[in-house]
Design a protein around this motif. Structure first.
Motif, PDB file in Angstrom:
ATOM      1  N   ASP A   1       0.824  -1.208   0.000  1.00 61.66           N
ATOM      2  CA  ASP A   1       0.000   0.000   0.000  1.00 61.66           C
ATOM      3  C   ASP A   1       0.858   1.258   0.000  1.00 61.66           C
ATOM      4  N   TRP A   2       2.015   1.192   0.644  1.00 60.13           N
ATOM      5  CA  TRP A   2       2.956   2.313   0.634  1.00 60.13           C
ATOM      6  C   TRP A   2       3.806   2.189  -0.625  1.00 60.13           C
TER       7      TRP A   2
ATOM      8  N   ARG B   1       8.041   8.586   4.374  1.00 58.98           N
ATOM      9  CA  ARG B   1       7.182   9.379   5.261  1.00 58.98           C
ATOM     10  C   ARG B   1       6.569   8.512   6.364  1.00 58.98           C
ATOM     11  N   LYS B   2       6.074   7.337   5.984  1.00 58.30           N
ATOM     12  CA  LYS B   2       5.439   6.450   6.962  1.00 58.30           C
ATOM     13  C   LYS B   2       6.457   5.919   7.975  1.00 58.30           C
ATOM     14  N   LEU B   3       7.625   5.505   7.502  1.00 60.30           N
ATOM     15  CA  LEU B   3       8.644   4.978   8.412  1.00 60.30           C
ATOM     16  C   LEU B   3       9.136   6.047   9.369  1.00 60.30           C
ATOM     17  N   VAL B   4       9.324   7.257   8.881  1.00 65.75           N
ATOM     18  CA  VAL B   4       9.717   8.360   9.767  1.00 65.75           C
ATOM     19  C   VAL B   4       8.618   8.611  10.786  1.00 65.75           C
TER      20      VAL B   4
ATOM     21  N   GLU C   1      17.504   3.319   3.790  1.00 61.13           N
ATOM     22  CA  GLU C   1      17.947   1.967   3.422  1.00 61.13           C
ATOM     23  C   GLU C   1      16.767   1.094   3.004  1.00 61.13           C
ATOM     24  N   TRP C   2      15.664   1.180   3.747  1.00 65.29           N
ATOM     25  CA  TRP C   2      14.529   0.304   3.475  1.00 65.29           C
ATOM     26  C   TRP C   2      13.535   0.902   2.485  1.00 65.29           C
ATOM     27  N   ALA C   3      13.363   2.227   2.492  1.00 67.75           N
ATOM     28  CA  ALA C   3      12.387   2.830   1.583  1.00 67.75           C
ATOM     29  C   ALA C   3      12.772   2.630   0.124  1.00 67.75           C
TER      30      ALA C   3
END
Length: 153
Positions: free
Chosen positions: A86-87, A95-98, A109-111
């Motif tokens: 979905d992301w 943005r979501k991880l932050v 690294e992951w985005a």
């Protein structure tokens, strides 16, 4: 069902969930967590809870808590995979991880990772970010906790 022998002459029967039944439950889990139906995450979890509560109620007499624990882990990983899909865009993932409090270095690294959705869903970052408390807040009932509750009574 399998037989268990002890040092004495008595035989103890141990009932287990067959691998075929676990495979059927995973197939149903795939069907209920698919993104192609256009369901919201709340509706997806509602339908999943309905199915898992019934499945757990049926197999609660079995003496295999590991099956319930593994299936519970698999379901959460499957849901994490759906959220990661979905992301879709890298900037959305950042943005979501932050927003979840992941350190900046790990966010980049992951985005921007090119790994598969399934592999990312098992990553330590996503496991910590979308942990059990996150799914409990959204309304997912833990299959393993339900099994423990039913097995006690």
């Amino acid at each position: 069902m399998r037989q268990s022998y002890s040092n004495s002459a008595e035989v103890t029967l141990v009932f287990t969930v067959s691998t075929r039944k676990v495979a059927i439950a995973k197939d149903k889990g795939r069907e209920l967590t698919t993104r192609s139906k256009g369901w919201s995450i709340a509706h997806r979890l509602y339908r999943l809870n309905q199915y898992l509560t019934g499945w757990c109620g049926y197999f609660a007499l079995m003496d295999t808590q590991s099956v319930f624990h593994e299936l519970d882990k698999w379901i959460r990983r499957r849901l994490r995979m759906g959220v990661w899909k979905d992301w879709k865009l890298s900037k959305t993932r950042k943005r979501k991880l932050v927003g979840f409090g992941v350190p900046r270095g790990k966010v980049y690294e992951w985005a921007y990772s090119r790994k598969s959705y399934w592999r990312i869903s098992g990553s330590p970052i996503l496991k910590k970010t979308l942990d059990n408390s996150y799914w409990n807040r959204l309304g997912l009932c833990s299959l393993y906790q339900r099994y423990q509750y039913l097995h006690q009574s």
